[in-house]
Design a protein around this motif. Structure first.
Motif, short mmCIF file in Angstrom:
data_model
loop_
_atom_site.label_atom_id
_atom_site.label_comp_id
_atom_site.label_asym_id
_atom_site.label_seq_id
_atom_site.Cartn_x
_atom_site.Cartn_y
_atom_site.Cartn_z
N ILE A 167 0.85 -1.20 0.00
CA ILE A 167 0.00 0.00 0.00
C ILE A 167 0.88 1.25 0.00
CG2 ILE A 167 -1.77 1.30 1.25
CD1 ILE A 167 -2.79 -1.36 2.35
N GLY A 168 1.95 1.20 0.79
CA GLY A 168 2.87 2.34 0.83
C GLY A 168 3.44 2.65 -0.53
N CYS A 169 3.77 1.59 -1.30
CA CYS A 169 4.28 1.81 -2.66
C CYS A 169 3.23 2.48 -3.53
CB CYS A 169 4.69 0.48 -3.29
SG CYS A 169 6.25 -0.12 -2.68
N LEU A 170 1.99 2.01 -3.40
CA LEU A 170 0.92 2.62 -4.21
C LEU A 170 0.79 4.09 -3.86
CD1 LEU A 170 -1.89 -0.12 -4.23
CD2 LEU A 170 -0.28 0.49 -6.04
N ILE A 171 0.82 4.39 -2.56
CA ILE A 171 0.75 5.80 -2.14
C ILE A 171 1.93 6.55 -2.75
CG2 ILE A 171 0.85 7.39 -0.18
CD1 ILE A 171 -0.44 5.20 1.54
N SER A 223 1.45 1.84 6.48
CA SER A 223 1.32 2.21 5.07
C SER A 223 1.59 3.69 4.85
CB SER A 223 -0.10 1.91 4.55
OG SER A 223 -0.40 0.58 4.70
N ILE A 224 0.96 4.51 5.70
CA ILE A 224 1.14 5.96 5.55
C ILE A 224 2.61 6.32 5.73
CG2 ILE A 224 0.60 8.19 6.57
CD1 ILE A 224 -2.14 7.18 7.22
N ASN A 225 3.23 5.68 6.71
CA ASN A 225 4.64 5.94 6.97
C ASN A 225 5.51 5.52 5.79
OD1 ASN A 225 7.40 5.28 8.25
ND2 ASN A 225 6.32 6.54 9.75
N ILE A 284 12.55 -0.23 -2.55
CA ILE A 284 11.32 -0.92 -2.11
C ILE A 284 11.71 -2.08 -1.20
CG2 ILE A 284 9.36 -2.30 -2.87
CD1 ILE A 284 9.23 -0.62 -5.38
N GLY A 285 12.73 -2.83 -1.62
CA GLY A 285 13.21 -3.93 -0.80
C GLY A 285 13.69 -3.45 0.55
N ASN A 286 14.42 -2.36 0.51
CA ASN A 286 14.92 -1.75 1.74
C ASN A 286 13.77 -1.41 2.68
OD1 ASN A 286 17.06 -0.93 3.18
ND2 ASN A 286 17.41 0.98 2.08
#
Lengths: 256, 279
Positions: B39-43, B119-121, B172-174
């Motif tokens: 979700i974080g990636c989508l944001i 997610s927001i974070n 992203i992996g990180n």
């Protein structure tokens, strides 16, 4: 020289009219009051020294740069007027770049398909078939599965031409299409361009390939310091240039 | 050696009694980290795309105003969530919702609250990574897309983001690995993750060190396996090194270009030569 200027009289409306076009970056005036018409089937070569504004002219025509003055009238509509859809206009005017600018994440085939599907809303099958046809025409059909980084510069440029053709453009702009190529691959790209010209494609070519300008185009513009300094048929420009700057420029090319 | 044997013994004792607690903890941690990273990636991608919509002085004022506003809002979001501890954000949001709504609303599920916070974070960090990824793509790619009449959204989804995704895959992996570890702070709002398992297990019998050892091994195993899988995904995204030729190309005027061997490392050809010469 398949075309000549007399044909213009029989055609009523130009595809593109460039009217008092100017472009300045800050105080630096790059284009100054450029004025010319492009008719169906024209092959116009733009020659001139580096920094004379040739590439900027082409980029302005495709609205990659925003002109600071004048009008670009495409089929009777000024595309610089507010409210005109620049994206739609661009899909009618193809552009081939010096650095190819193929989409690095897509295969050769996909490069020629993506615009048809997403911009022209063609079906995938239809787009693929047309792309294959065009890739065959530029001799790149064998490489449909290759990624841009896996093929040579000349091959990339031929794919870029096919990608532009896939949009069925009314006009193709070439921005120094062979300047970034190895000498031995220049020929294959010029051959493709020559074929297009013979088929009646309307083309505006910025190039340092004097032989192409002389043998393929029906009009030659010599640009100097942001203006079209001299224009005419290839015979006039190469055989009997009138202006001193044109003579000097061409002399430099003959000597090399 | 005696101490080591005792440690093994204590771990066995803990595992017999709390093994399923630990395992359920790991499962929760992994699910939370995976879902929240996704979700974080989508944001992050949404912010990246919105953040890079181009505008010029010639555009009408409302359009410029909206685009400017979007950039300001994203900027504030990024700064706030990057600049405060996630543990505090969890408390702030979890207790904030019932407080400001006069107990009309509250988080019924601890999962929803935790996923939301993480997610927001993650989104705040990813927004910057995606922006960097987009900036790093050669402007010629955008020009090529514009020249065939693509709009900003089409250019982004077909050309720029796939390349940016490849470039920011390591980030992203990180973020995922950071999330695996940092979701441990969600215990403050009662999320039953792997670290919470340690708290309940060791709290019952005071075997703090053996339990922490289990935790260390557990977290390290998860992160190492994740690292390995992420590398594989990165390799996959890079695509095939070679391609099949459909037929011969008649227009090529130079010899030897019929087939390009997979482009190896820099100087790979040279080192092969050297090997052959026995140097």
């Amino acid at each position: 020289m398949a075309n000549n200027n007399n044909e213009h009289n029989s055609r009523s409306q130009p595809i593109l009219q460039i009217d008092h076009l100017s472009k300045a970056f800050g105080n630096n005036k790059v284009l100054n009051d450029i004025h010319f018409d492009v008719y169906q089937g024209d092959v116009i070569s733009v020659i001139g020294a580096s920094g004379s504004g040739k590439s900027t002219l082409l980029r302005c025509i495709n609205l990659l740069e925003t002109p600071t003055g004048g009008e670009i009238i495409y089929k009777g509509v000024n595309v610089l007027a507010p409210g005109v859809n620049a994206t739609k206009y661009r899909s009618h005017v193809g552009m081939v770049f010096q650095s190819f600018n193929l989409f690095k994440n897509l295969t050769v085939l996909e490069n020629c398909v993506v615009g048809q599907v997403r911009v022209l809303k063609r079906s995938r099958d239809q787009a693929k078939q047309y792309a294959l046809e065009l890739l065959d025409k530029v001799g790149m059909a064998p490489y449909i599965d290759a990624k841009p980084r896996q093929i040579s510069g000349g091959q990339q440029q031929r794919v870029a031409i096919a990608r532009a053709l896939a949009m069925d453009p009314d006009l193709l702009l070439f921005d120094e299409p062979t300047s970034a190529l190895d000498p031995e691959t220049v020929g294959e790209v010029l051959a493709v361009m020559k074929n297009l010209a013979n088929e009646g494609m309307t083309m505006l070519v910025v190039s340092h390939e004097m032989a192409f300008a002389r043998d393929v185009s029906n009009q030659v513009f010599f640009m100097n310091e942001g203006v079209i300094h001299e224009s005419g048929t290839p015979e006039e420009i190469f055989g009997n240039p009138k202006r001193q700057e044109t003579i000097d420029f061409l002399a430099r090319f003959r000597n090399t | 050696m005696g101490k080591f044997a005792q440690l093994i013994q204590d771990i066995e004792k803990l595992w017999d009694k709390f093994g399923d607690v630990y395992l359920r903890g790991i499962r929760s941690t992994l699910i939370l980290a995976l879902v929240a990273t996704a979700i974080g990636c989508l944001i992050g991608f949404a912010c990246g795309v919105l953040n890079t919509i181009p505008y010029t002085k010639k555009d009408p004022l409302p359009k410029r105003f909206v685009l400017k506003l979007i950039r300001v809002v994203i900027r504030i979001y990024v700064e706030v969530f990057r600049g405060t501890p996630m543990m505090l954000q969890a408390v702030f949001i979890f207790y904030g919702l019932p407080y400001v709504t006069n107990l009309q609303h509250r988080f019924d599920s601890i999962w929803v609250a935790s996923i939301l916070v993480v997610s927001i974070n993650t989104g705040a960090y990813m927004a910057e990574s995606v922006r960097g990824g987009i900036i790093s793509i050669d402007p010629g790619q955008t020009e090529g897309a514009k020249a065939i009449g693509m709009n900003h959204f089409q250019t982004m989804t077909s050309v720029i983001l796939p390349q940016a995704l490849r470039n920011i895959m390591p980030q992203i992996g990180n973020n995922f690995i950071i999330n695996v570890k940092d979701t441990s702070v969600m215990f403050v709002i009662g999320f039953p993750d792997f670290f919470a398992a340690h708290r309940s297990a060791s709290g019952a019998n005071y075997l703090f060190f053996p339990s922490a050892t289990i935790e260390m091994i557990g977290y390290l195993t998860v992160t190492l396996v994740s690292s390995f899988i992420l590398r594989r995904i990165e390799k996959k995204l890079e695509g095939d090194a070679s391609y099949e030729l459909a037929a011969a190309d008649q227009l090529v005027m130079v010899a030897g270009t019929y087939r390009h061997p997979g482009k190896g490392e820099h100087l790979a050809e040279r080192s092969k030569e050297l090997e052959r010469d026995g140097k």
